[in-house]
Every structure is written in C-alpha cells, then in structure tokens.
Design an enzyme around this catalytic site. Structure first.
Site, mmCIF file in Angstrom:
data_model
loop_
_atom_site.group_PDB
_atom_site.id
_atom_site.type_symbol
_atom_site.label_atom_id
_atom_site.label_comp_id
_atom_site.label_asym_id
_atom_site.label_seq_id
_atom_site.Cartn_x
_atom_site.Cartn_y
_atom_site.Cartn_z
ATOM 1 C CE1 TYR A 68 -26.911 31.551 28.477
ATOM 2 C CE2 TYR A 68 -28.992 31.780 29.246
ATOM 3 C CZ TYR A 68 -27.977 31.205 29.314
ATOM 4 O OH TYR A 68 -28.282 29.832 29.586
ATOM 5 C CG PHE A 211 -30.160 22.164 24.848
ATOM 6 C CD1 PHE A 211 -30.433 23.585 24.584
ATOM 7 C CD2 PHE A 211 -28.835 21.614 24.896
ATOM 8 C CE1 PHE A 211 -29.554 24.442 24.401
ATOM 9 C CE2 PHE A 211 -27.804 22.758 24.260
ATOM 10 C CZ PHE A 211 -28.123 24.046 24.118
ATOM 11 N N PRO A 212 -34.541 21.005 26.817
ATOM 12 C CG PRO A 212 -36.570 22.153 27.583
ATOM 13 C CD PRO A 212 -35.015 22.465 27.205
HETATM 14 N N1 LIG Z 1 -27.107 25.723 31.840
HETATM 15 C C1 LIG Z 1 -26.758 25.581 30.736
HETATM 16 O O1 LIG Z 1 -25.508 25.529 30.450
HETATM 17 C C2 LIG Z 1 -27.825 26.091 29.737
HETATM 18 C C3 LIG Z 1 -27.022 25.827 28.314
HETATM 19 C C4 LIG Z 1 -28.345 26.069 27.154
HETATM 20 C C5 LIG Z 1 -29.306 26.551 27.588
HETATM 21 N N2 LIG Z 1 -29.760 26.715 29.029
HETATM 22 C C6 LIG Z 1 -31.061 27.384 29.081
HETATM 23 O O2 LIG Z 1 -31.867 26.382 28.660
HETATM 24 C C7 LIG Z 1 -32.757 27.100 28.060
HETATM 25 C C8 LIG Z 1 -33.401 26.175 26.770
HETATM 26 O O3 LIG Z 1 -32.528 26.061 25.748
HETATM 27 P P1 LIG Z 1 -32.846 26.656 24.369
HETATM 28 O O4 LIG Z 1 -33.197 27.984 24.497
HETATM 29 O O5 LIG Z 1 -31.712 26.435 23.350
HETATM 30 O O6 LIG Z 1 -34.215 25.883 24.042
HETATM 31 P P2 LIG Z 1 -34.429 24.429 23.421
HETATM 32 O O7 LIG Z 1 -35.664 24.025 24.264
HETATM 33 O O8 LIG Z 1 -33.350 23.686 23.320
HETATM 34 O O9 LIG Z 1 -35.241 24.906 22.135
HETATM 35 C C9 LIG Z 1 -34.343 25.823 21.350
HETATM 36 C C10 LIG Z 1 -35.096 25.777 19.883
HETATM 37 O O10 LIG Z 1 -36.190 24.933 19.825
HETATM 38 C C11 LIG Z 1 -37.133 25.942 18.988
HETATM 39 N N3 LIG Z 1 -38.410 25.545 19.544
HETATM 40 C C12 LIG Z 1 -38.827 25.887 20.950
HETATM 41 N N4 LIG Z 1 -40.247 25.522 21.105
HETATM 42 C C13 LIG Z 1 -40.415 24.804 19.772
HETATM 43 C C14 LIG Z 1 -41.737 24.226 19.389
HETATM 44 N N5 LIG Z 1 -42.781 24.091 20.193
HETATM 45 N N6 LIG Z 1 -41.855 23.613 18.206
HETATM 46 C C15 LIG Z 1 -40.599 23.960 17.368
HETATM 47 N N7 LIG Z 1 -39.495 24.261 17.628
HETATM 48 C C16 LIG Z 1 -39.391 25.010 18.798
HETATM 49 C C17 LIG Z 1 -36.721 27.171 19.157
HETATM 50 O O11 LIG Z 1 -37.012 28.039 18.165
HETATM 51 P P3 LIG Z 1 -38.241 29.240 17.831
HETATM 52 O O12 LIG Z 1 -37.489 30.197 18.752
HETATM 53 O O13 LIG Z 1 -38.526 29.266 16.600
HETATM 54 O O14 LIG Z 1 -39.188 28.511 18.741
HETATM 55 C C18 LIG Z 1 -35.175 27.031 19.416
HETATM 56 O O15 LIG Z 1 -34.402 27.381 18.317
HETATM 57 C C19 LIG Z 1 -32.092 28.369 27.319
HETATM 58 O O16 LIG Z 1 -32.954 29.438 26.920
HETATM 59 C C20 LIG Z 1 -31.285 28.619 28.766
HETATM 60 O O17 LIG Z 1 -32.145 29.283 29.594
HETATM 61 C C21 LIG Z 1 -28.775 26.427 29.940
#
Ligand SMILES: NC(=O)c1ccc[n+]([C@@H]2O[C@H](COP(=O)([O-])OP(=O)(O)OC[C@H]3O[C@@H](n4cnc5c(N)ncnc54)[C@H](OP(=O)(O)O)[C@@H]3O)[C@@H](O)[C@H]2O)c1
Length: 289
Positions: A68, A211-212
C-alpha cells in the site's frame, strides 16, 4: 449475543477492525477498484487523526500491506499507533511496478526482505500477523509459506495468514505451518467464499472479510433496506452486523477515510438482529453470486 466485546480467540482483535488501504493519494482518487494506492496521502495528518479516532472508539485491529503506497501506508499507521497496544496485520508477496499494477511475487528471498522492511516501517520487533498477499502461481506454495514459517521461527512474525485462497489451498498451507487467519473478499452480496468461512470456523482460524461492505447497487432488491428501517440502523451497519453474526471468528475490516463512516461502522456491533431478520438476510442471494 454481545458483539461489541473483543474476541481473544482466534485473534486478539476488535470485532470491527479498520482497513487502511485507502489511506493514500488524494481524497478525490481513493475510491473504486482503479484507485492507485500509490502515494503518500495529501491529507496525512487528518488520516493519522482518523486512525487515532478509531483507537478511541475501541478498534484494535488495523489492516495494511507492504504494497500500500509502497510502504507509506505502514509508515502512517506506525506514526498514528505510536504507544498504542493494537494488532497490526500486514501483507507481503505483492509488488507494485507502477500505480496500475499489483503483481504477486512470492520468491522466498523477497518475502524475507519485505518482512524486514515492514518491521522497520511499522517500528516493531515482531509483526503481529503477516498474510501472504496472494499465492504466486509461479512458485510452490510450500516455499512461500515456508519462508513465512522461517520468519516465525526467527521471531520476526507472530502469526501467519493467507489472502484470497480456497479451502484446498488453505489445507495445503496448513500442512506446512499453522495458519491463524484467512483474508478473503466477502460481503453480503459476495458470498463465494462461504466454504472458506465455514472451514475456518471449524479450525478456529480467523476469517477476515475484505471489501466487507457490498456497494448499494450490488445489493439492490435485498432485504437490507427493510431491516435497516426496522432496526434504525443504516444499511451499511446491517451488512456489518450480519457479517459478525456469521461467526465469532469473522472479523471485518471496513475501510474508510471519513470519521463519520468510521463511527457508523464501529457502531454496527450494537445493532441487534432478530432470528427472523437474520433468516430474511441469509435467504437473499445476489444475482451476481
Ligand atoms: N487482501 C486483499 O487482497 C485486500 C484487497 C483489498 C482490500 N483489502 C483490505 O480490506 C480493507 C477494506 O477494503 P476497502 O478499504 O476498500 O474498504 P471497503 O469496506 O470496501 O469500503 C471502501 C469504500 O466504502 C466507503 N465507506 C466505508 N464505510 C462507509 C459507510 N459507513 N458509509 C458509506 N460509505 C462507506 C469508503 O469511503 P469513505 O472513505 O468515504 O468512507 C470507501 O470508498 C482495505 O482497507 C484493506 O485493508 C485487502
């Protein structure tokens, strides 16, 4: 069921963690699958404050990766969590030749180097949890998890995890070394990894959905809106509350850069779902599978 408590098994982590992948780049370019996750964030101080706010709200599980922002994500987290007792999970085995590319590379020598770099950036003597970010198909899995095992035996890594694996790969890795966690893409609208969720429950291994939160369009027509109206929670909170009810071993890591969304996400542990509501939520399946 009290979902707000910290679970000591299988990981010493809060039920809701914080995914920190998107703490990078400019605010306007962080969303979506094409987000570069490449540069030091332009609002770094505000994001450090956000991580500290998460700690204040009881979050004790932070997810990052060496890939990252080319390690800047780990640096930011180390600064924000200075003096804080929290579990930081990181990942190795992915390189970033350019902002557009995420390339799995599991050569054991590289994995060892990335672990050392993560230790330095995270300012730790031992990494709490290290995932193999992806299995490199060009190198035997045994050699990749074998490298992590060596790092564990040397005291550099406490626990080992896998990311985006199926049950067969999990079992193969378990023949080499104990696996503490599996991090796979999983949410209300994307349940293809149900077999892994079930197997990890049997094994007492943490299942960490990335991406929960399913995007609104992916869960259109589901009972989420209705259950949200019944409980007074937001649809996002209902999704997270449903996830934690999938099992005590399920530890979602929603990512956000907004203090408002952070509070909403952490607050999902207080949402009580009745058996009837759970049955309705369980019964829906996404047309996308
Ligand atoms: N192992 C892997 O290969 C892998 C791949 C991808 C991700 N990950 C991990 O998984 C984590 C989660 O994925 P992600 O960061 O993409 O998060 P996500 O849970 O998929 O959410 C991402 C988006 O949702 C929005 N969001 C979050 N909470 C919200 C809410 N309560 N209401 C409305 N919108 C909301 C965020 O925007 P705002 O910032 O505006 O809230 C962001 O744009 C990553 O940070 C990373 O640590 C791991």
């Amino acid at each position: 069921m009290d979902t707000s408590r910290t679970v000591s098994i299988p990981l010493p982590a809060s039920r809701i963690g914080l995914g920190t992948m998107r703490l990078a780049d400019e605010p306007g370019s962080r969303r979506g699958a094409a987000a570069p996750i490449w540069a030091t964030p332009s609002d770094r101080d505000a994001l450090i404050a956000l991580v500290r706010r998460a700690v204040d709200l009881g979050v004790s599980h932070f997810d990052t990766a060496s890939a990252y922002a080319l390690g800047e994500g780990e640096r930011l987290l180390a600064e924000a969590l200075h003096g804080v007792d929290a579990m930081v999970a990181t990942k190795v085995g992915m390189i970033r030749p350019s902002p557009e590319q995420w390339v799995p590379l599991g050569h054991p020598a590289l994995l060892h180097q990335q672990i050392e770099e993560s230790l330095r950036r995270l300012r730790r003597e031992t990494l709490d949890l290290v995932y193999l970010h992806r299995v490199d198909p060009g190198i035997p899995l045994e050699e990749q998890v074998g490298a992590l095992q060596q790092a564990q035996e040397a005291g550099r890594v406490r626990r080992i995890g896998l990311s985006e694996v199926d049950v067969a790969t999990l079992e193969r890795a378990r023949n080499v070394v104990p696996i503490a966690a599996v991090q796979n893409l999983y949410n209300y609208g994307a349940r293809a990894h149900d077999p892994v969720l079930e197997r990890t429950a049997e094994l007492g291994i943490a299942f960490v959905p990335f991406f929960p939160v399913s995007p609104g369009e992916a869960v259109h027509g589901s009972p989420l809106e209705q259950v949200a109206a019944e409980t007074g929670a937001s649809p996002t909170q209902v999704q997270l509350a449903w996830l934690v009810r999938r099992g005590e071993h399920v530890l979602p890591i929603p990512g956000t850069t907004s203090a408002e969304h952070l509070a909403e996400n952490v607050g999902a542990t207080a949402v009580q779902l009745s058996e009837d509501q759970l049955a309705r939520l369980d019964g829906w399946s996404s047309p996308a599978g």
